[in-house]
Design a protein around this motif. Structure first.
Motif, PDB file in Angstrom:
ATOM      1  N   THR A  35     -56.763 -40.471 -90.520  1.00  7.82           N
ATOM      2  CA  THR A  35     -56.127 -40.770 -91.250  1.00  7.82           C
ATOM      3  C   THR A  35     -55.775 -42.969 -89.893  1.00  7.82           C
ATOM      4  N   PRO A  36     -55.603 -43.570 -91.602  1.00 10.43           N
ATOM      5  CA  PRO A  36     -56.091 -44.410 -90.933  1.00 10.43           C
ATOM      6  C   PRO A  36     -55.825 -45.539 -90.030  1.00 10.43           C
ATOM      7  N   ALA A  37     -54.397 -45.634 -89.708  1.00 14.03           N
ATOM      8  CA  ALA A  37     -53.749 -46.021 -88.430  1.00 14.03           C
ATOM      9  C   ALA A  37     -54.938 -45.963 -86.965  1.00 14.03           C
ATOM     10  N   LEU A  48     -50.378 -39.676 -78.126  1.00 10.74           N
ATOM     11  CA  LEU A  48     -49.244 -39.103 -79.057  1.00 10.74           C
ATOM     12  C   LEU A  48     -49.751 -38.128 -79.962  1.00 10.74           C
ATOM     13  N   ILE A  49     -48.714 -37.160 -80.676  1.00 12.61           N
ATOM     14  CA  ILE A  49     -49.574 -36.008 -81.650  1.00 12.61           C
ATOM     15  C   ILE A  49     -48.973 -36.019 -83.081  1.00 12.61           C
ATOM     16  N   TRP A  50     -50.033 -36.672 -83.493  1.00  9.26           N
ATOM     17  CA  TRP A  50     -49.936 -36.690 -85.011  1.00  9.26           C
ATOM     18  C   TRP A  50     -50.746 -35.416 -85.811  1.00  9.26           C
ATOM     19  N   THR A  51     -49.953 -35.195 -87.287  1.00 10.66           N
ATOM     20  CA  THR A  51     -50.586 -33.739 -87.286  1.00 10.66           C
ATOM     21  C   THR A  51     -50.971 -35.065 -89.490  1.00 10.66           C
ATOM     22  N   PRO A  69     -42.988 -45.180 -95.077  1.00  8.72           N
ATOM     23  CA  PRO A  69     -43.863 -46.233 -95.992  1.00  8.72           C
ATOM     24  C   PRO A  69     -44.776 -46.215 -94.735  1.00  8.72           C
ATOM     25  N   GLY A  70     -46.170 -46.010 -95.569  1.00 12.27           N
ATOM     26  CA  GLY A  70     -47.610 -45.737 -94.956  1.00 12.27           C
ATOM     27  C   GLY A  70     -48.233 -44.763 -94.734  1.00 12.27           C
ATOM     28  N   GLY A  71     -46.962 -43.844 -94.265  1.00  8.81           N
ATOM     29  CA  GLY A  71     -47.991 -42.535 -93.912  1.00  8.81           C
ATOM     30  C   GLY A  71     -48.458 -41.819 -95.635  1.00  8.81           C
ATOM     31  N   PRO A  72     -48.979 -40.683 -95.495  1.00  8.15           N
ATOM     32  CA  PRO A  72     -49.600 -39.553 -95.985  1.00  8.15           C
ATOM     33  C   PRO A  72     -48.752 -39.431 -96.827  1.00  8.15           C
ATOM     34  N   TYR A  73     -47.513 -38.552 -96.591  1.00 14.57           N
ATOM     35  CA  TYR A  73     -46.335 -38.634 -98.183  1.00 14.57           C
ATOM     36  C   TYR A  73     -45.924 -39.740 -98.683  1.00 14.57           C
ATOM     37  N   ASN A  74     -45.667 -40.481 -98.080  1.00 12.37           N
ATOM     38  CA  ASN A  74     -45.562 -41.905 -99.205  1.00 12.37           C
ATOM     39  C   ASN A  74     -46.911 -42.389 -99.757  1.00 12.37           C
ATOM     40  N   ALA A  75     -48.176 -42.055 -99.692  1.00 17.46           N
ATOM     41  CA  ALA A  75     -48.937 -42.548-100.341  1.00 17.46           C
ATOM     42  C   ALA A  75     -48.853 -41.805-101.414  1.00 17.46           C
ATOM     43  N   PHE A  76     -49.109 -40.119-101.251  1.00 18.79           N
ATOM     44  CA  PHE A  76     -49.504 -39.109-102.378  1.00 18.79           C
ATOM     45  C   PHE A  76     -48.512 -39.141-102.943  1.00 18.79           C
ATOM     46  N   GLY A  77     -46.811 -39.569-102.606  1.00 16.13           N
ATOM     47  CA  GLY A  77     -45.648 -39.358-103.619  1.00 16.13           C
ATOM     48  C   GLY A  77     -46.440 -40.610-104.810  1.00 16.13           C
ATOM     49  N   LYS A  78     -46.419 -41.987-104.344  1.00 15.77           N
ATOM     50  CA  LYS A  78     -46.342 -43.029-104.891  1.00 15.77           C
ATOM     51  C   LYS A  78     -47.476 -42.566-105.828  1.00 15.77           C
ATOM     52  N   LEU A 112     -45.426 -42.370 -86.440  1.00 16.02           N
ATOM     53  CA  LEU A 112     -47.268 -43.048 -86.791  1.00 16.02           C
ATOM     54  C   LEU A 112     -47.238 -45.058 -85.735  1.00 16.02           C
ATOM     55  N   ALA A 113     -46.358 -45.747 -86.736  1.00  7.30           N
ATOM     56  CA  ALA A 113     -46.827 -46.581 -87.144  1.00  7.30           C
ATOM     57  C   ALA A 113     -46.202 -47.627 -84.899  1.00  7.30           C
TER      58      ALA A 113
END
Length: 322
Positions: free
Chosen positions: A204-206, A196-199, A44-53, A181-182
């Motif tokens: 990315t809003p966070a 931190l490493i994030w892809t 929840p809150g990540g890009p995949y979750n946002a795309f899926g919703k 991420l959070a």
């Protein structure tokens, strides 16, 4: 990487369009079959979750016979395993993890029967440190604590490879923290980790929120992008975090990797065609919360590397784009 597969054009021309029949969740003489598909997304809150919703919402409006249920997961690796064991019908995964699954490379014990629907957008790798801290280059991470992504995520796979090609293993190993991420953002803010490493998408809003609280430095990864491409093939590309994002005053070179929308092979071809109709009709809404300025084009979407297109996807692209 050895032995690249035949061209995507060749796959489109050679694919057999008659796939196996699959059970339908419901059927009506007036409306035809109803497809109920479970979509493995991410946290929840990540890009995949946002795309899926977003995909589920757009399908509900534009395709009454298509019912998509997003399922929160640990992301790429978890999603690929769910597709493999049949507990998900659709899934999102980073291209490198998907190709590992298709080839049966670690962390997968055997090749998975995966099919691709589309390459939907590109992730940008962010290696983030406090601007006024001691870390000014990738080499400065030696011996330090780094948040490398959640266990079961494609980002964690990429982070491990990034550290390996940077020779930050063995005697110079970083202390990896497998955080989503959070939690990664929270740890960097409080000083629990040094980087931190994030892809993910840009911005990315966070990370945008964090940059407003804490001055950040985004380390360039041009050299590592080239090494990863030489080692693992064109699944990795050189991309640029643009000036303006996160308050950057100049572009920063980094590593790009695609994201695939996938399906288990047993999903009926008409259902896949309907999913893709929604994806291409509503791509602006789907990508709005994921990555700014992205576009979805067929010539980009069919570039799914070692993961073959689902026969229904082949039929969709041929019928719509020739």
């Amino acid at each position: 990487m050895t032995g690249r597969p035949m061209s995507r054009r060749g796959l489109l021309e050679a694919a057999v369009l008659a796939g196996p029949a699959a059970a339908l969740a419901g059927c009506s003489a007036d409306t035809g079959p109803v497809w109920r598909l479970r979509l493995a997304t991410g946290a929840p809150g990540g890009p995949y979750n946002a795309f899926g919703k977003a995909l589920a919402a757009e399908a509900a409006q534009a395709a009454p016979r298509l019912h998509i249920t997003p399922v929160s997961t640990s992301a790429s690796v978890d999603n690929l395993r769910r597709l493999g064991d049949g507990s998900a019908d659709l899934g999102l995964a980073m291209a490198d993890a998907a190709e590992d699954a298709a080839r049966g490379r670690a962390p997968f014990s055997r090749p998975a029967a995966l099919t691709a629907l589309a390459r939907v957008y590109v992730n940008y790798t962010h290696l983030v440190v406090p601007a006024y801290g001691p870390v000014r280059s990738v080499g400065d991470l030696a011996g330090r604590s780094v948040a490398t992504g959640a266990a079961g995520s494609g980002g964690q796979v990429l982070a491990g490879r990034l550290l390996q090609v940077s020779k930050l293993t063995a005697q110079r190993a970083v202390r990896q923290r497998q955080l989503g991420l959070a939690d990664s953002v929270r740890a960097l803010r409080t000083g629990t980790v040094d980087a931190l490493i994030w892809t993910g998408g840009v911005p990315t809003p966070a990370l945008s929120d964090l940059a407003r609280e804490l001055p950040l430095r985004f380390l360039p990864l041009d050299e590592q992008a080239a090494t990863l491409r030489d080692t693992y093939g064109p699944v990795y590309t050189a991309v640029t975090l643009p000036a303006g994002a996160y308050g950057l005053t100049a572009p920063v070179g980094t590593i790009g990797v695609g994201n695939y929308l996938l399906a288990r092979s047993g999903v009926p071809q008409p259902a896949v065609r309907e999913v893709l109709r929604v994806v291409f009709d509503r791509w602006r809404a789907l990508l709005r919360e994921v990555t700014a300025g992205a576009r979805l084009e067929p010539r980009f979407a069919v570039a799914t590397g070692d993961v073959p297109l689902h026969p229904g996807a082949v039929a969709y692209y041929r019928s719509v784009y020739g």
